[in-house]
Design a protein around this motif. Structure first.
Motif, mmCIF file in Angstrom:
data_model
loop_
_atom_site.group_PDB
_atom_site.id
_atom_site.type_symbol
_atom_site.label_atom_id
_atom_site.label_comp_id
_atom_site.label_asym_id
_atom_site.label_seq_id
_atom_site.Cartn_x
_atom_site.Cartn_y
_atom_site.Cartn_z
ATOM 1 N N VAL A 287 2.412 -0.576 -15.349
ATOM 2 C CA VAL A 287 1.358 0.462 -15.072
ATOM 3 C C VAL A 287 1.875 1.600 -15.102
ATOM 4 C CG1 VAL A 287 -0.095 1.359 -13.237
ATOM 5 C CG2 VAL A 287 0.224 -1.285 -13.314
ATOM 6 N N GLY B 137 0.360 1.379 -4.933
ATOM 7 C CA GLY B 137 -0.517 0.152 -4.640
ATOM 8 C C GLY B 137 -1.867 0.856 -3.817
ATOM 9 N N GLU C 71 10.656 -12.122 -2.939
ATOM 10 C CA GLU C 71 10.328 -12.352 -1.509
ATOM 11 C C GLU C 71 8.743 -12.625 -1.211
ATOM 12 O OE1 GLU C 71 13.806 -9.746 0.532
ATOM 13 O OE2 GLU C 71 11.938 -9.173 0.802
ATOM 14 N N GLN C 72 8.080 -11.527 -1.855
ATOM 15 C CA GLN C 72 6.562 -11.742 -1.504
ATOM 16 C C GLN C 72 6.020 -13.095 -2.469
ATOM 17 O OE1 GLN C 72 4.661 -10.133 0.350
ATOM 18 N NE2 GLN C 72 6.689 -9.481 0.956
ATOM 19 N N GLY D 162 1.744 7.204 -12.730
ATOM 20 C CA GLY D 162 2.073 7.905 -11.637
ATOM 21 C C GLY D 162 1.095 7.679 -10.598
ATOM 22 N N LYS E 245 6.223 -1.617 -21.161
ATOM 23 C CA LYS E 245 6.379 -0.333 -20.110
ATOM 24 C C LYS E 245 7.486 -0.001 -20.018
ATOM 25 C CE LYS E 245 5.471 2.360 -17.073
ATOM 26 N NZ LYS E 245 5.987 2.413 -15.567
ATOM 27 N N PRO F 16 11.856 -7.503 -3.339
ATOM 28 C CA PRO F 16 10.733 -7.505 -2.780
ATOM 29 C C PRO F 16 9.973 -8.416 -3.433
ATOM 30 C CG PRO F 16 11.577 -5.292 -2.703
ATOM 31 C CD PRO F 16 12.581 -6.234 -3.764
ATOM 32 N N PRO G 269 8.341 -2.504 -4.537
ATOM 33 C CA PRO G 269 9.526 -2.392 -5.368
ATOM 34 C C PRO G 269 10.009 -3.267 -6.397
ATOM 35 C CG PRO G 269 9.703 -1.340 -3.184
ATOM 36 C CD PRO G 269 8.508 -2.309 -3.031
ATOM 37 N N ARG H 14 3.114 -4.473 4.139
ATOM 38 C CA ARG H 14 4.227 -5.131 5.249
ATOM 39 C C ARG H 14 4.162 -4.492 6.363
ATOM 40 N NH1 ARG H 14 10.539 -4.029 3.402
ATOM 41 N NH2 ARG H 14 9.504 -2.001 3.554
ATOM 42 N N LEU I 129 0.765 -1.229 -0.067
ATOM 43 C CA LEU I 129 0.054 0.074 -0.047
ATOM 44 C C LEU I 129 0.787 1.347 -0.224
ATOM 45 C CD1 LEU I 129 -2.722 -1.338 2.517
ATOM 46 C CD2 LEU I 129 -3.122 -0.608 0.010
#
Ligand code: NDP
Length: 470
Positions: free
Chosen positions: A129, A15, A84-85, A132, A184, A81, A77, A34, A11
């Motif tokens: 995406v 996010g 890891e997720q 901004g 992208k 990360p 990021p 997190r 978030l």
């Protein structure tokens, strides 16, 4: 409790705004962050949209809150990360679940993660995406890569949250595995070139014509009503018009001239090089940011080398500015031609079958390079036939013929004034190189054969040849 349609992890800036956008479009969303405090803070600030947001304290809770098959967007990021997720979410995901990386991933990572997902139960989707914070909240441009079945599962939500251009959603499935993230990346590469060329015209006005920030801002405001109409020109005018409330000085004059970069421009340049496609304006823009970061070295060199002696200028400032507008248009055509050429080559290399017209169409709104100009690019690809390069598509030939003389004059003038215009000048060199039927590589081939017996082809005979070097 009613299950959510989709989940979101991370978030942060993007996010949280994407989650609000999803909820606003009527979709129930489960969220996890997190740092748990951020999740409660986010829901507390969501107002009436909080009714459609399910805050989760753990990833297990998040997965349990979503209706299977469960799509989960990762907005963390790029790089470690994400891995890891995935390492935590992968084992929690069941058959048909879809883990979607919506960050700015390197497409090679997306290809690897897609391969890794093949050995697991879940499907992996790489989703670029752009737009901004504002785009994420009210409608970004979304470039999706992955298997078509996963796309169909998430299509409704994605099309609902995307920006709309005359009612058409600026989101599409572009191909398998890394296709979305690659597109992208090239979007960002083009963005680098576009921004750099705008900055170069600003530099000519500031340092060559001695114009102030507000005056230059007015020029960009005018350009935004013409063929250069685009989000980047619009915000350039606004940045130049803004004063610092404390000092009353234009903010732009107080900003340190060191540009940051996070990697997508550099990746564009690297991929262009790997594919053997010239993307000189993009490469020049990346290099210009690197050079901008060498502030202390530049200051030291400025003490050694004085600028060239001032030249007598016969042309009126207004005419020089008018030439700059056309120069920027010509540079822009060359830079976009390069970006699309890189995508065409990558499409063949990776078997993606990238839909060029669709890419141009989904960039018309929501993303940073959004502009009318992309409508012309879409039309050129939609007109059918093989387009070797945008610069030779009929609509662009006409524009280029009107604009390249001004690019030539502007680059020449900047060189005489000692003002660096790396992206504009490399765009010009690219154009001149591309339209030169007989180049100078005959000499390169002669040199290569001389020192390395690399051989060459002759124009008057077939088959490999060697020179009669002494
Ligand atoms: P932020 O820094 O604002 O937010 C990062 C989020 O990721 C936070 O929620 C953070 O959680 C979480 N996070 C960080 N590291 C980890 C980790 N190791 N494990 C789990 N969660 C983690 O980033 P943005 O929202 O700006 O960017 C997210 C992605 O979107 C990036 O890939 C970025 O390149 C891309 N992007 C950004 C754009 C922008 O304009 N900002 C535009 C387009 C794409 P915590 O609160 O715990 O720190």
């Amino acid at each position: 409790m009613e299950k959510a349609e989709i989940g979101l992890v991370g978030l942060g800036t993007m996010g949280s705004n994407l989650a609000l956008n999803i909820a606003e479009k009527g979709h129930r969303i489960a969220v996890w962050n997190r740092t748990g405090a951020r999740t409660s803070e986010f829901v507390a600030q969501a107002g009436p949209l909080a009714d459609r947001i399910v805050p989760c304290a753990t990833l297990e809770e998040l997965m349990a809150a979503i209706e299977p098959p469960r799509p989960v967007i990762l907005m963390v990021p790029a790089g470690r990360p994400v891995d890891e997720q995935l390492a935590v979410l992968g084992p929690l995901a069941g058959k048909g679940d879809i883990l979607i990386d919506a960050g700015n991933a390197n497409f090679h990572d997306t290809q690897r993660r897609t391969r890794e997902a093949e050995g697991a139960d879940y499907a992996f989707v790489g989703m670029g995406v752009s737009g901004g914070e504002e785009g994420a909240r009210h409608g970004p441009s979304i470039m999706v890569g992955g298997d078509p079945a996963s796309w169909h599962r998430i299509e409704k939500v994605i099309l609902d949250i995307a920006a709309k251009y005359e009612g058409e959603p600026c989101a599409a499935w572009l191909g398998p595995d890394g296709a979305g993230h690659f597109v992208k990346t090239i979007h960002n590469g083009i963005e680098y070139a576009d921004m750099q060329m705008i900055a170069e015209t600003y530099g000519i006005m500031r340092d060559g014509l001695g114009m102030g920030a507000h005056e230059i801002g007015k020029v960009f405001e005018g350009w935004n009503r013409g063929r250069l109409n685009s989000y980047l020109i619009e915000i350039t005018a606004r940045v130049l018009a803004t004063d610092d409330p404390q000092t009353g000085t234009p903010v732009v004059d107080l900003i340190l001239d060191k540009a940051g970069q996070k990697g997508t421009g550099r990746w564009s340049a690297i991929e262009a090089q790997m594919l053997g496609v010239p993307a000189t304006a993009i490469e020049a823009a990346v290099a210009a940011r690197s050079l901008s970061a060498m502030k202390e070295e530049r200051e030291a060199a400025a003490r050694i080398y004085a600028p060239p002696a001032p030249q007598a200028v016969a042309t009126a400032a207004a005419d020089i500015v008018a030439e700059l507008e056309l120069a920027l248009l010509a540079g822009k055509i060359a830079a976009y031609a390069q970006g699309f050429a890189v995508m065409q080559a990558a499409s063949v290399e990776h078997g993606w079958n990238l839909p060029m017209a669709t890419i141009a169409r989904i960039w018309r709104a929501g993303c940073i390079i959004r502009s009318q100009f992309l409508g012309s690019i879409a039309a050129a690809f939609e007109a059918g036939g093989e387009i070797a390069n945008l610069m030779v598509a009929p609509a662009f030939v006409e524009m280029m013929n009107q604009a390249h003389p001004a690019l030539r004059i502007s680059v020449g003038r900047a060189a005489l004034w000692g003002l660096p215009v790396p992206a504009l000048s490399s765009a010009l060199a690219y154009f001149d190189g591309y339209r030169q039927a007989r180049g100078t590589a005959n000499l390169i081939q002669g040199q290569r054969d001389f020192f390395g017996a690399h051989g060459f082809e002759r124009i008057d005979r077939s088959g490999p040849q060697h020179g009669p070097w002494a």
